[in-house]
Write a protein that holds these residues in place. Structure first.
Motif, PDB file in Angstrom:
ATOM      1  N   THR A   1      -9.669-110.737 -92.246  1.00  0.00           N
ATOM      2  CA  THR A   1      -9.363-112.145 -92.517  1.00  0.00           C
ATOM      3  C   THR A   1      -8.067-112.562 -91.844  1.00  0.00           C
ATOM      4  N   MET A   2      -7.036-111.721 -91.965  1.00  0.00           N
ATOM      5  CA  MET A   2      -5.742-112.048 -91.363  1.00  0.00           C
ATOM      6  C   MET A   2      -5.816-112.045 -89.840  1.00  0.00           C
ATOM      7  N   GLN A   3      -6.636-111.157 -89.290  1.00  0.00           N
ATOM      8  CA  GLN A   3      -6.785-111.121 -87.835  1.00  0.00           C
ATOM      9  C   GLN A   3      -7.454-112.400 -87.335  1.00  0.00           C
ATOM     10  N   ALA A   4      -8.464-112.868 -88.092  1.00  0.00           N
ATOM     11  CA  ALA A   4      -9.132-114.102 -87.699  1.00  0.00           C
ATOM     12  C   ALA A   4      -8.188-115.297 -87.843  1.00  0.00           C
ATOM     13  N   LEU A   5      -7.367-115.287 -88.893  1.00  0.00           N
ATOM     14  CA  LEU A   5      -6.387-116.364 -89.059  1.00  0.00           C
ATOM     15  C   LEU A   5      -5.363-116.339 -87.932  1.00  0.00           C
ATOM     16  N   ALA A   6      -4.927-115.143 -87.547  1.00  0.00           N
ATOM     17  CA  ALA A   6      -3.993-115.018 -86.419  1.00  0.00           C
ATOM     18  C   ALA A   6      -4.643-115.488 -85.126  1.00  0.00           C
ATOM     19  N   GLN A   7      -5.952-115.292 -85.009  1.00  0.00           N
ATOM     20  CA  GLN A   7      -6.650-115.752 -83.809  1.00  0.00           C
ATOM     21  C   GLN A   7      -6.617-117.277 -83.709  1.00  0.00           C
TER      22      GLN A   7
ATOM     23  N   ALA B   1     -15.213-120.823 -90.961  1.00  0.00           N
ATOM     24  CA  ALA B   1     -15.748-119.535 -91.399  1.00  0.00           C
ATOM     25  C   ALA B   1     -14.714-118.765 -92.216  1.00  0.00           C
ATOM     26  N   ILE B   2     -13.429-118.824 -91.809  1.00  0.00           N
ATOM     27  CA  ILE B   2     -12.377-118.122 -92.540  1.00  0.00           C
ATOM     28  C   ILE B   2     -12.178-118.740 -93.922  1.00  0.00           C
ATOM     29  N   VAL B   3     -12.192-120.075 -93.996  1.00  0.00           N
ATOM     30  CA  VAL B   3     -12.034-120.748 -95.294  1.00  0.00           C
ATOM     31  C   VAL B   3     -13.151-120.337 -96.246  1.00  0.00           C
ATOM     32  N   ALA B   4     -14.376-120.354 -95.739  1.00  0.00           N
ATOM     33  CA  ALA B   4     -15.512-119.949 -96.572  1.00  0.00           C
ATOM     34  C   ALA B   4     -15.383-118.483 -96.987  1.00  0.00           C
ATOM     35  N   PHE B   5     -14.931-117.652 -96.071  1.00  0.00           N
ATOM     36  CA  PHE B   5     -14.775-116.225 -96.356  1.00  0.00           C
ATOM     37  C   PHE B   5     -13.709-115.995 -97.425  1.00  0.00           C
TER      38      PHE B   5
END
Length: 348
Positions: free
Chosen positions: A119-125, A165-169
């Motif tokens: 999750t944090m990696q996707a947010l950093a992306q 997608a991150i918010v839903a996750f």
């Protein structure tokens, strides 16, 4: 995602990949790759640096409960699976958690840590993509036109899709992602007694909630992931240098961030095949590169994925066999010891 859907998406991605290669000319792209020569090996070697940073982003969630080498190997395995196997972007994290659990970390803790780190990696992306859009604003002012507008739209769409997608996750994690999934699956497939599996899933959810309460570790994971994305820009810079199309660091940042945003939006396609190539074709003119150079850059990245991914898959196979042998040996020793105890009790 079902196997049929994965096969369809993989087929479409392959068709787009072949079409783009034919459109730009196989000879021109092959000549660019041939000119790079052994430079592509250096590009692959450089990728080890962001891989180590990403491994550190995983290990920080375990504190003293794991070795760094285990985090590195698990990250290598996960990236290899995501790049080369038709498992989408879900197969990698699952195998990372499994690999860590085989190295002594309890599965609930390993699965929770990989969930949070992913999750944090996707947010950093997303933050990395925003940095790319800032670079885009600087470059696009000098190169106005439909291509620049198309790149901006594609990058924004990719970031938006990934962000949603991150918010839903995250919402699903807060509400008990794993336990809820097991309960739904047991109802759909008619499994009456799934209490043991549900208990394990609830344990993972509890570990996820506890990790999010440790804001220092979660923040460190995010920061290291962002550093990993930024350092990965060097791979694009090196690849284009050896391909004979050197660019500035700002241009490399634009190519990598926007390209990763487009690739992230196509996460359902195995390896983002076709989407990555189309993205770099769209991005190349914005930084003054010919389209065939953009396609050659994408193929250089594919070559790097093969150079590191194939050994990673081989290591995964060897590691699984080794773990199974140890597990079988442990079960055999336990059974032998139990049998001995019973015999001694019978004699007494």
């Amino acid at each position: 995602m079902t196997r049929a859907a994965t096969a369809v998406l993989l087929s479409l991605g392959t068709a787009v990949f072949v079409a783009l290669l034919a459109w730009q000319g196989v000879g021109a792209v092959a000549s660019a790759l041939a000119a790079a020569g052994w430079g592509l090996a250096l590009v692959a070697a450089f990728h080890v640096v962001p891989l180590l940073i990403d491994a550190a982003a995983i290990r920080v969630l375990f504190a003293r409960h794991s070795r760094f080498v285990d985090a590195v190997c698990s990250r290598w395995v996960g990236e290899s699976v995501n790049s080369l196997l038709p498992a989408g972007q879900l197969g990698g994290p699952v195998l990372v958690a499994r690999h860590l659990s085989q190295r002594g970390i309890p599965m609930p803790r390993a699965a929770a840590a990989i969930t949070v780190s992913t999750t944090m990696q996707a947010l950093a992306q997303i933050v990395f993509a925003l940095l790319g859009l800032a670079a885009f604003a600087a470059v696009a002012s000098a190169r106005p036109g439909d291509t620049a507008h198309g790149v901006q739209v594609a990058a924004l769409v990719g970031s938006t899709v990934l962000g949603l997608a991150i918010v839903a996750f995250c919402i699903a994690q807060r509400r008990g992602l794993f336990g809820g999934f097991v309960r739904i699956a047991s109802k759909v497939f008619g499994k009456r007694d799934a209490s043991a599996l549900t208990a394990r899933a609830d344990a993972i959810d509890n570990h996820v909630r506890r990790l999010y309460c440790q804001r220092g570790r979660v923040g460190a994971t995010f920061a290291l992931s962002l550093v990993g994305w930024i350092v990965g820009t060097g791979e694009v810079w090196l690849a284009l240098y050896f391909l004979g199309h050197p660019v500035s660091w700002l241009a490399a940042l634009l190519l990598e961030s926007a390209g990763q945003a487009i690739r992230g939006a196509a996460f359902a396609i195995p390896g983002s095949l076709g989407a990555q190539e189309g993205g770099y074709l769209l991005l190349a003119p914005l930084v003054g590169l010919p389209p065939d150079a953009g396609l050659a850059l994408s193929l250089a990245k594919r070559a790097r994925e093969l150079a590191l991914g194939l050994p990673g898959i081989a290591y995964l196979h060897w590691s699984e066999r080794r773990w199974r042998r140890r597990a079988n040996r442990s079960r055999g020793n336990a059974a032998f010891e139990l049998s001995g105890r019973r015999q001694r009790g019978h004699i007494v």
